[in-house]
Design a protein around this motif. Sequence first.
Motif, PDB file in Angstrom:
ATOM      1  N   ARG A 940       0.824  -1.194   0.000  1.00 40.51           N
ATOM      2  CA  ARG A 940       0.000   0.000   0.000  1.00 40.51           C
ATOM      3  C   ARG A 940       0.868   1.257   0.000  1.00 40.51           C
ATOM      4  O   ARG A 940       0.600   2.238  -0.708  1.00 40.51           O
ATOM      5  CB  ARG A 940      -0.908  -0.034   1.246  1.00 40.51           C
ATOM      6  CG  ARG A 940      -1.967   1.046   1.284  1.00 40.51           C
ATOM      7  CD  ARG A 940      -2.978   0.699   2.377  1.00 40.51           C
ATOM      8  NE  ARG A 940      -3.971   1.758   2.490  1.00 40.51           N
ATOM      9  CZ  ARG A 940      -3.828   2.833   3.266  1.00 40.51           C
ATOM     10  NH1 ARG A 940      -2.741   2.930   4.033  1.00 40.51           N
ATOM     11  NH2 ARG A 940      -4.752   3.757   3.335  1.00 40.51           N
ATOM     12  N   GLU A 941       1.960   1.200   0.806  1.00 39.98           N
ATOM     13  CA  GLU A 941       2.857   2.358   0.849  1.00 39.98           C
ATOM     14  C   GLU A 941       3.545   2.579  -0.493  1.00 39.98           C
ATOM     15  O   GLU A 941       3.749   3.708  -0.921  1.00 39.98           O
ATOM     16  CB  GLU A 941       3.897   2.139   1.973  1.00 39.98           C
ATOM     17  CG  GLU A 941       3.323   2.185   3.370  1.00 39.98           C
ATOM     18  CD  GLU A 941       2.716   3.541   3.681  1.00 39.98           C
ATOM     19  OE1 GLU A 941       3.251   4.567   3.173  1.00 39.98           O
ATOM     20  OE2 GLU A 941       1.692   3.594   4.382  1.00 39.98           O
ATOM     21  N   GLN A 942       3.880   1.477  -1.135  1.00 40.81           N
ATOM     22  CA  GLN A 942       4.536   1.597  -2.441  1.00 40.81           C
ATOM     23  C   GLN A 942       3.588   2.222  -3.463  1.00 40.81           C
ATOM     24  O   GLN A 942       3.989   3.068  -4.269  1.00 40.81           O
ATOM     25  CB  GLN A 942       4.980   0.201  -2.917  1.00 40.81           C
ATOM     26  CG  GLN A 942       5.732   0.228  -4.246  1.00 40.81           C
ATOM     27  CD  GLN A 942       7.033   0.980  -4.157  1.00 40.81           C
ATOM     28  OE1 GLN A 942       7.750   0.874  -3.153  1.00 40.81           O
ATOM     29  NE2 GLN A 942       7.309   1.795  -5.160  1.00 40.81           N
ATOM     30  N   ILE A 943       2.318   1.838  -3.428  1.00 35.98           N
ATOM     31  CA  ILE A 943       1.336   2.409  -4.367  1.00 35.98           C
ATOM     32  C   ILE A 943       1.167   3.894  -4.114  1.00 35.98           C
ATOM     33  O   ILE A 943       1.138   4.715  -5.042  1.00 35.98           O
ATOM     34  CB  ILE A 943      -0.007   1.665  -4.235  1.00 35.98           C
ATOM     35  CG1 ILE A 943       0.139   0.212  -4.703  1.00 35.98           C
ATOM     36  CG2 ILE A 943      -1.102   2.372  -5.045  1.00 35.98           C
ATOM     37  CD1 ILE A 943      -1.062  -0.651  -4.411  1.00 35.98           C
ATOM     38  N   LYS A 944       1.058   4.261  -2.821  1.00 40.47           N
ATOM     39  CA  LYS A 944       0.903   5.680  -2.503  1.00 40.47           C
ATOM     40  C   LYS A 944       2.113   6.479  -2.944  1.00 40.47           C
ATOM     41  O   LYS A 944       2.011   7.621  -3.409  1.00 40.47           O
ATOM     42  CB  LYS A 944       0.665   5.846  -0.995  1.00 40.47           C
ATOM     43  CG  LYS A 944      -0.693   5.315  -0.527  1.00 40.47           C
ATOM     44  CD  LYS A 944      -0.878   5.480   0.968  1.00 40.47           C
ATOM     45  CE  LYS A 944      -0.986   6.933   1.363  1.00 40.47           C
ATOM     46  NZ  LYS A 944      -1.251   7.098   2.816  1.00 40.47           N
TER      47      LYS A 944
END
Length: 989
Positions: A940-944
Motif C-alpha cells: 500500500r505504501e509503495q502504491i501511494k
Amino acid sequence: MSSILDEYEDSLNSRHPVQHSSRLSAANIGMTHSGFVNVRLEEEKPIFNKQRIDFSPPEKINHFAVCNNQLCMSLGKDTLLRIDLAKPDRPNQVELGRKEDSRVHKLFLDPTGSHLVISLSTSECLYLNRNTQKVRSLSRWRGHLIESVGWNKLLRTETNTGPILVGTSQGIIFEAEISASEGSLFNTNPDQYFKQVHSLEEDGRPAPVCCIEVERGPESKVVIIATTRKRLFQFVGRVAEGSEQQGFSAIFSQNQELLPSFQEFPFNMGYSEITFYTPKLRSCPKAFAWMMGNGVLYGQLDYVKLDSLLSDVQVWDYTPDIDFSFNKPISIVLTQFHFLLLLPDRVKAICTLNGQVVYEDVFPDKFGTLKKMIKDPAGGLVWIYTEKAVFRYHIQREARDVWQMYMSMNKFDLAKEYCRDRPECMDMVLAKEAEHCFQDKRYLESAKCYALTQNYFEEIALKFIEAKQEEALKEFLLKKLNNLKQSEKTQITLLVTWLTELYLNRLGLLQSDEGKHGVFQETRDEFRKFLSSSKHKECLYNNRTTIYDLLASHGNVDDMVYFSVIMQDYERVISHHCQHDDYSAALEVLSKHCDEKLFYKFSPILMQHIPKKVVDAWIQMGSRLEPKKLIPALVNYSQMGSTQQVNETIRYMEFCVYQLTVTEEAIHNYLLSLYAKYKPDSLLWYLEQAGSHLSDIHYDLKYALRLCAEHGYLQACVLVYKIMELYEEAVDLALQVDVDLAKTCADLPEDDEELRKKLWLKIACHVVQEEKDVKKAMNCLSSCNLLKIEDILPFFPDFVTIDHFKEAICSSLEEYNQHIDELKQEMEEATESAKRIREDIQEMRNKYGVVENQEKCAACDFPLLNRPFYLFLCGHMFHYDCLFLEVTPHLSTYKQTKLDELQKKLAAATQTSKSRHRPATKEEGGDTASLGKGSAGVSREQIKSDIDDIIACECVYCGELMIKSIDKPFIDPQKFEEEKSMKCRIQRV
C-alpha cells in the motif's frame, strides 16, 4: 398661315399641274431584276409644293421683295408693309410720304434684310433700315432711275451697306455706300458717296443695267456680272487684302484697256433677268441662269478660270407655247437642278440636265396676272405675287430623280452620288454602268460594277466566261468576296477556292512565257497577298487541305510553302526543306517559330547533317525544350555519328546540366555514358563536382558504378563507393590504386569507430603483407588513433625483429599506464560523490515544515488540516483530492492511465487491509496474521509513493505544468458553451 378654304382650293388646283417625271411609278411593286423589292406605301410628295399665304392686302400689291425672312411689299400709292416672317403676326407699315405723281419703280433688299432701297418712277431713291421707321432720301442718287443693285456680301453690317454697285436705266454703273447712322452736323444724308465707275452699251447706245451681281472668289478675286437686254458682261479682278473698303473702282479700271468680256444674243424682249444657285448660305454661287430673248442661258461658275467665269454653258430654248406677244416670261429662279419660269398665268419648272419641263402649275384667273417671282436665299423658299395674293413654293427632295437622268446620260458617277441612300436605285445604276462598260469592252471596270450589284451571280460569271475574260472574272470574284459577310461561309468557301484555281491557271500560263516575267511576278505577289488576307484567313484555314491539293496539282511548290507558312503549318514547310536537302532553311524555320513539338520531330534528321547549328538552336531555345525528349536524336547519332556529332551532343548535355541545372536522371546518366566512352578525363571531375550526398546526386549510382567498372575507371569506382557509403568496398578497391586514397576512404565513417578501425586494419594488413613496408605500417598507427601495436602485430611475419616497432610498443605501454591512473582518479571521485549524496539524503529526511491551523488549501480555499494534504517547498499547500483534480487534466494519456491503475490498486489494497483486521481463530496462528499485515502495508505504501511521484512531483502552480498550460484558455470552450446553453434554457423556463 393658309386658311382652310384656300388650302382646299389649292388642293383642287394641284391636280391640274402636270408632273413630267421619269420616276418609278407607285405601281412598280414586286421583285425587280436586281433582287430589290420596291414598295411605296404612300404617294410621294411633289418636289414643288405650292401654298397660298393667308393674306388679303388692303390695297394692290405693286412690288415685292424678300430676303433672310424679311418681307417688304409696296401697297397702293404710298404704303410700305414690312413683315418679319419669324413674327408674322406683327407687321410694320410705313408711309413713304411721296408726291402723287410718284410711284414705286422697284424694291431692292440686301441679303440680310437690313437695307431696303426704294427706286421711284420720278428718278428718286429712298432708303429704309430694318431697325428704323424713318424713310430717308438718297439725294446723290436723284436723277437716275435705278434698275439693279449689286450688294456687298463681305463688308456689310446692319447699319452700313459697304461699297455697293448701282445700275441705272441709262447703262451707267455707280459705286455707292449707304449708312443708317444720322451722320455729322453738316452731312445728314445716308448716302456717303455716289460715283460712276462704268457704263454699258448695246449696239453703240446706252442700255439699261437689268441685273448686277458682285461675288468674291478664292485668292481675293472679285467677280462682277452685269446684264443688259441682250448682253452678259463679266468683270474679273483682284483686290489686295485690306483694301476692300476702297470699293470696286480698281476692278473696272483693270478692264478699262480691254473690252469687257460679254456674251450677246440677237433677240431682245425688252428686259432680262439673271439668277444664281448657291448651295450653302454665305458661299459662292455655283451655277447661273440668264433669262433673255433667245431662251435661258445656263451654266456653271468656275472661279479658277482666268478668261471667263462661265463654264459648261448651254442655251435652253423656250417651249413652243411661250409667245412673246402675250405671255413673255416674267421672272426666273434657279434651284439645284431646275429653273422656274414665271409666265403671266403659270409657273414652269425645267430640268437643267435635259431641258425637259417637269412641272407646270397654272394659276386661276381670279388672282390676277402673275407679276414677279423671287427666291429667298436664306430659306430657299420661292415667292410669287399678284396684285391680290401671295404664294410660296416649298422645294422638297429636288434630287430624288436626278440619278435617272444622269444614268440615261451615262454619267454614272453623278448618278451614284444622288442615290446613295436608295440601294435599289444604286443597284440599277451600277448594273447599267456595268453593262455599258461591258459593251465598250472595258471588262475590268464592268466586273467591279457587277460585283456591287444584286444581279444573279451565275449569269455574270457565265458572261465573263463566254467572253473569255478570266482577269475580269477574277476581279468580279474578288470584289464579290470582299462584299460577303463573315456569316456567309459557304459562299466564301466557293469563291476562295475558285479564285485560287484562277490564280494558279494564270500563273501556270505566265510561267511558261519567258517574255512575261514581270507580269508573272506581279500576279504571284497578288496571289500571295490574297492567300495572306486576314479577312479570309478562317476560310483558308478550314479548307487548307483543298488549297494544298490545288497547289500540288499545279506543281506550285513555292506557293505551297508560302501558304504553309501563312497557315502556320511549319511542319509541312520543314518537311519540304528537308526533302530538298536544305537543312539550314529547315532549321531557320524551326528557330524562327520556336515550336517545341517540331524540334522534337525534326531534330534527329537535322542532327545528322548540321549538328553544330542544331545544338546552337537548342541552346538558344533554353528551358523551352525538354532535353529528355531530345535524347533519341542524340543517342542515335552519338553511337553511329562522327566526332563532331559526338562533341556537339556532349556540349548540349553539359549545357543542360551546368546551365539549365536539369535534374532528370536520364540526362545525367547519358552524360556519364558519354564521358566514360569519349571523354574519360571529364568523368572523374563530373563525379566530384556532382556532390557526395545522396540528395545532391542526380545520376543513378549503380549505373555509374557499373559504367566505370566496365571501362576500368577504378578511381571513379572508389568515388561512387564512397558516395554509396560502401566504405569496405571503397577501401578494397582503393588499395589497388593508391594507399593514400584508401586512407581517405577509411576516415569517412566518423560515427562508427569499429568500422574505421576495421578499415585501417585492412590498410595496415595490405601495407604489411602486400607491400612488406614496416615503416608504412607504423605510419598507419600514427594516422589512426584507433589502432594499437597489438592490433597489427599478427600481420607481421615471424622473422621480423622487435627493433622495427620497439618505439610503438613502448608508447602503447605508456598509454595503458596513463589510462590506469585516470581510472583510479575517477573511482576516487565517484566514492566522494556517493558519500555526499548519502549525507544530503539524511539531511532531507530530517527536514520539516510548520503548518498553522488557519492555513487553507490553495485550490479550494478550505481549511487545510481537515483532510490529507501536501506541502511544497515553494509554500503552496493543497488537499490531496484538490491537487489530484488540478493535476489530472494536465497529465499525458499514459500517465492518466497509470494513475487510474494505481488508484484501483490502492483501493484494492485498502480493502484487503480491512479484512485482515478481523479476529482470527486460535488455530490460525498470530504469526500468519502479522505476516499478512506487513506484506499489505508494504504494498500500500509503495502504491501511494507511486501516486505521489505522479501528482506531487512538483507544485502545480510553480512547476512545468503551469508553464506548459500558458496557451490554454482559463475557461474550457466546450464547458463555456454548455453553461451558456444551460443558462438560456433556464431563462426560457
